[in-house]
Design a protein around this motif. Sequence first.
Motif, PDB file in Angstrom:
ATOM      1  N   VAL A  28       0.851  -1.179   0.000  1.00  0.00           N
ATOM      2  CA  VAL A  28       0.000   0.000   0.000  1.00  0.00           C
ATOM      3  C   VAL A  28       0.889   1.232   0.000  1.00  0.00           C
ATOM      4  CG1 VAL A  28      -1.762   1.255   1.308  1.00  0.00           C
ATOM      5  CG2 VAL A  28      -1.806  -1.248   1.227  1.00  0.00           C
ATOM      6  N   ARG A  29       1.982   1.108   0.736  1.00  0.00           N
ATOM      7  CA  ARG A  29       2.945   2.217   0.834  1.00  0.00           C
ATOM      8  C   ARG A  29       4.321   1.595   1.034  1.00  0.00           C
ATOM      9  NH1 ARG A  29       0.844   4.609   5.260  1.00  0.00           N
ATOM     10  NH2 ARG A  29       2.272   3.553   6.630  1.00  0.00           N
ATOM     11  N   ALA A  30       5.288   2.027   0.254  1.00  0.00           N
ATOM     12  CA  ALA A  30       6.628   1.456   0.384  1.00  0.00           C
ATOM     13  C   ALA A  30       7.670   2.478  -0.070  1.00  0.00           C
ATOM     14  CB  ALA A  30       6.746   0.195  -0.450  1.00  0.00           C
ATOM     15  N   PRO A  31       8.826   2.470   0.584  1.00  0.00           N
ATOM     16  CA  PRO A  31       9.917   3.338   0.150  1.00  0.00           C
ATOM     17  C   PRO A  31      10.397   2.937  -1.255  1.00  0.00           C
ATOM     18  CG  PRO A  31      10.399   2.347   2.294  1.00  0.00           C
ATOM     19  CD  PRO A  31       9.168   1.697   1.765  1.00  0.00           C
ATOM     20  N   LEU A  32      11.053   3.850  -1.929  1.00  0.00           N
ATOM     21  CA  LEU A  32      11.539   3.608  -3.282  1.00  0.00           C
ATOM     22  C   LEU A  32      12.415   2.359  -3.357  1.00  0.00           C
ATOM     23  CD1 LEU A  32      11.855   4.417  -6.223  1.00  0.00           C
ATOM     24  CD2 LEU A  32      13.756   5.900  -5.534  1.00  0.00           C
ATOM     25  N   ALA A  33      13.303   2.173  -2.401  1.00  0.00           N
ATOM     26  CA  ALA A  33      14.187   0.999  -2.417  1.00  0.00           C
ATOM     27  C   ALA A  33      13.374  -0.295  -2.414  1.00  0.00           C
ATOM     28  CB  ALA A  33      15.137   1.035  -1.226  1.00  0.00           C
ATOM     29  N   ASP A  34      12.312  -0.347  -1.624  1.00  0.00           N
ATOM     30  CA  ASP A  34      11.458  -1.533  -1.583  1.00  0.00           C
ATOM     31  C   ASP A  34      10.755  -1.745  -2.925  1.00  0.00           C
ATOM     32  OD1 ASP A  34      12.238  -1.835   1.003  1.00  0.00           O
ATOM     33  OD2 ASP A  34      10.268  -1.481   1.884  1.00  0.00           O
ATOM     34  N   ARG A  35      10.285  -0.666  -3.525  1.00  0.00           N
ATOM     35  CA  ARG A  35       9.604  -0.788  -4.816  1.00  0.00           C
ATOM     36  C   ARG A  35      10.570  -1.283  -5.889  1.00  0.00           C
ATOM     37  NH1 ARG A  35       7.159   4.479  -3.402  1.00  0.00           N
ATOM     38  NH2 ARG A  35       8.670   5.332  -4.855  1.00  0.00           N
ATOM     39  N   LEU A  36      11.818  -0.824  -5.840  1.00  0.00           N
ATOM     40  CA  LEU A  36      12.811  -1.260  -6.818  1.00  0.00           C
ATOM     41  C   LEU A  36      13.155  -2.735  -6.654  1.00  0.00           C
ATOM     42  CD1 LEU A  36      15.188   1.825  -6.823  1.00  0.00           C
ATOM     43  CD2 LEU A  36      13.524   1.172  -8.587  1.00  0.00           C
ATOM     44  N   LEU A  37      13.061  -3.223  -5.432  1.00  0.00           N
ATOM     45  CA  LEU A  37      13.349  -4.631  -5.152  1.00  0.00           C
ATOM     46  C   LEU A  37      12.136  -5.542  -5.342  1.00  0.00           C
ATOM     47  CD1 LEU A  37      15.648  -4.315  -2.020  1.00  0.00           C
ATOM     48  CD2 LEU A  37      16.296  -5.066  -4.313  1.00  0.00           C
ATOM     49  N   ALA A  38      11.032  -4.983  -5.791  1.00  0.00           N
ATOM     50  CA  ALA A  38       9.786  -5.745  -5.915  1.00  0.00           C
ATOM     51  C   ALA A  38       9.946  -7.047  -6.695  1.00  0.00           C
ATOM     52  CB  ALA A  38       8.681  -4.882  -6.524  1.00  0.00           C
ATOM     53  N   PRO A  39      10.649  -7.083  -7.839  1.00  0.00           N
ATOM     54  CA  PRO A  39      10.784  -8.365  -8.548  1.00  0.00           C
ATOM     55  C   PRO A  39      11.499  -9.436  -7.727  1.00  0.00           C
ATOM     56  CG  PRO A  39      11.344  -6.537  -9.995  1.00  0.00           C
ATOM     57  CD  PRO A  39      11.204  -5.974  -8.609  1.00  0.00           C
ATOM     58  N   VAL A  40      12.496  -9.039  -6.951  1.00  0.00           N
ATOM     59  CA  VAL A  40      13.221  -9.990  -6.100  1.00  0.00           C
ATOM     60  C   VAL A  40      12.312 -10.480  -4.979  1.00  0.00           C
ATOM     61  CG1 VAL A  40      15.181 -10.273  -4.531  1.00  0.00           C
ATOM     62  CG2 VAL A  40      15.443  -8.948  -6.643  1.00  0.00           C
ATOM     63  N   VAL A  41      11.597  -9.564  -4.369  1.00  0.00           N
ATOM     64  CA  VAL A  41      10.670  -9.927  -3.287  1.00  0.00           C
ATOM     65  C   VAL A  41       9.586 -10.852  -3.826  1.00  0.00           C
ATOM     66  CG1 VAL A  41       8.947  -9.027  -1.675  1.00  0.00           C
ATOM     67  CG2 VAL A  41      11.139  -7.855  -1.947  1.00  0.00           C
ATOM     68  N   ARG A  42       9.052 -10.542  -4.994  1.00  0.00           N
ATOM     69  CA  ARG A  42       7.988 -11.359  -5.598  1.00  0.00           C
ATOM     70  C   ARG A  42       8.483 -12.791  -5.820  1.00  0.00           C
ATOM     71  NH1 ARG A  42       7.293  -8.457  -9.843  1.00  0.00           N
ATOM     72  NH2 ARG A  42       5.833  -7.077  -8.805  1.00  0.00           N
ATOM     73  N   ALA A  43       9.660 -12.942  -6.396  1.00  0.00           N
ATOM     74  CA  ALA A  43      10.203 -14.281  -6.653  1.00  0.00           C
ATOM     75  C   ALA A  43      10.451 -15.039  -5.352  1.00  0.00           C
ATOM     76  CB  ALA A  43      11.500 -14.169  -7.461  1.00  0.00           C
ATOM     77  N   THR A  44      10.972 -14.350  -4.352  1.00  0.00           N
ATOM     78  CA  THR A  44      11.238 -14.972  -3.056  1.00  0.00           C
ATOM     79  C   THR A  44       9.932 -15.432  -2.404  1.00  0.00           C
ATOM     80  OG1 THR A  44      13.207 -13.620  -2.760  1.00  0.00           O
ATOM     81  CG2 THR A  44      12.254 -14.593  -0.774  1.00  0.00           C
ATOM     82  N   MET A  45       8.919 -14.597  -2.455  1.00  0.00           N
ATOM     83  CA  MET A  45       7.632 -14.945  -1.847  1.00  0.00           C
ATOM     84  C   MET A  45       6.963 -16.092  -2.600  1.00  0.00           C
ATOM     85  SD  MET A  45       6.079 -11.349  -0.537  1.00  0.00           S
ATOM     86  CE  MET A  45       4.861 -12.137   0.491  1.00  0.00           C
ATOM     87  N   GLN A  46       7.101 -16.125  -3.922  1.00  0.00           N
ATOM     88  CA  GLN A  46       6.509 -17.228  -4.686  1.00  0.00           C
ATOM     89  C   GLN A  46       7.150 -18.554  -4.302  1.00  0.00           C
ATOM     90  OE1 GLN A  46       7.071 -15.837  -8.714  1.00  0.00           O
ATOM     91  NE2 GLN A  46       4.994 -15.029  -8.838  1.00  0.00           N
ATOM     92  N   ARG A  47       8.472 -18.568  -4.180  1.00  0.00           N
ATOM     93  CA  ARG A  47       9.158 -19.800  -3.769  1.00  0.00           C
ATOM     94  C   ARG A  47       8.737 -20.217  -2.368  1.00  0.00           C
ATOM     95  NH1 ARG A  47      13.427 -17.397  -6.349  1.00  0.00           N
ATOM     96  NH2 ARG A  47      14.310 -16.630  -4.415  1.00  0.00           N
ATOM     97  N   ALA A  48       8.692 -19.254  -1.464  1.00  0.00           N
ATOM     98  CA  ALA A  48       8.310 -19.558  -0.079  1.00  0.00           C
ATOM     99  C   ALA A  48       6.876 -20.088  -0.017  1.00  0.00           C
ATOM    100  CB  ALA A  48       8.462 -18.321   0.795  1.00  0.00           C
ATOM    101  N   ASN A  49       5.969 -19.473  -0.763  1.00  0.00           N
ATOM    102  CA  ASN A  49       4.578 -19.923  -0.748  1.00  0.00           C
ATOM    103  C   ASN A  49       4.428 -21.311  -1.356  1.00  0.00           C
ATOM    104  OD1 ASN A  49       2.884 -18.120   0.612  1.00  0.00           O
ATOM    105  ND2 ASN A  49       3.117 -16.627  -1.019  1.00  0.00           N
ATOM    106  N   ARG A  50       5.174 -21.616  -2.416  1.00  0.00           N
ATOM    107  CA  ARG A  50       5.131 -22.971  -2.986  1.00  0.00           C
ATOM    108  C   ARG A  50       5.567 -23.990  -1.942  1.00  0.00           C
ATOM    109  NH1 ARG A  50       6.838 -20.583  -7.865  1.00  0.00           N
ATOM    110  NH2 ARG A  50       9.029 -20.933  -7.355  1.00  0.00           N
ATOM    111  N   THR A  51       6.634 -23.684  -1.228  1.00  0.00           N
ATOM    112  CA  THR A  51       7.132 -24.581  -0.186  1.00  0.00           C
ATOM    113  C   THR A  51       6.094 -24.769   0.907  1.00  0.00           C
ATOM    114  OG1 THR A  51       9.413 -23.943  -0.624  1.00  0.00           O
ATOM    115  CG2 THR A  51       8.962 -24.929   1.528  1.00  0.00           C
ATOM    116  N   VAL A  52       5.504 -23.680   1.362  1.00  0.00           N
ATOM    117  CA  VAL A  52       4.496 -23.737   2.429  1.00  0.00           C
ATOM    118  C   VAL A  52       3.280 -24.533   1.971  1.00  0.00           C
ATOM    119  CG1 VAL A  52       2.864 -22.329   3.746  1.00  0.00           C
ATOM    120  CG2 VAL A  52       5.244 -21.647   3.591  1.00  0.00           C
ATOM    121  N   MET A  53       2.827 -24.330   0.744  1.00  0.00           N
ATOM    122  CA  MET A  53       1.647 -25.044   0.246  1.00  0.00           C
ATOM    123  C   MET A  53       1.932 -26.539   0.094  1.00  0.00           C
ATOM    124  SD  MET A  53      -0.964 -23.096   0.031  1.00  0.00           S
ATOM    125  CE  MET A  53      -0.429 -22.129   1.436  1.00  0.00           C
ATOM    126  N   ARG A  54       3.145 -26.911  -0.342  1.00  0.00           N
ATOM    127  CA  ARG A  54       3.505 -28.328  -0.417  1.00  0.00           C
ATOM    128  C   ARG A  54       3.491 -28.953   0.975  1.00  0.00           C
ATOM    129  NH1 ARG A  54       7.258 -26.741  -4.458  1.00  0.00           N
ATOM    130  NH2 ARG A  54       8.909 -26.611  -2.910  1.00  0.00           N
TER     131      ARG A  54
END
Length: 69
Positions: A28-54
Amino acid sequence: MDQHAHGTYTIEPLRTGGSHVSFTYAWVRAPLADRLLAPVVRATMQRANRTVMRRLATELIRYVPTAGS
């Protein structure tokens, strides 16, 4: 600026039985550095969620009786 985000799990029944689980995460609100890292965060969260769902599926199989049991 502080980071403010939310995540939502959605569980939908499948016609063939079982469920489909999806996850949405949005800042909803994020500093510029966080927004720039969004693709890395997205990939990390997708991997983590796949692991959790398995892991969740494995646990559910252990505790949910199968048809006819």
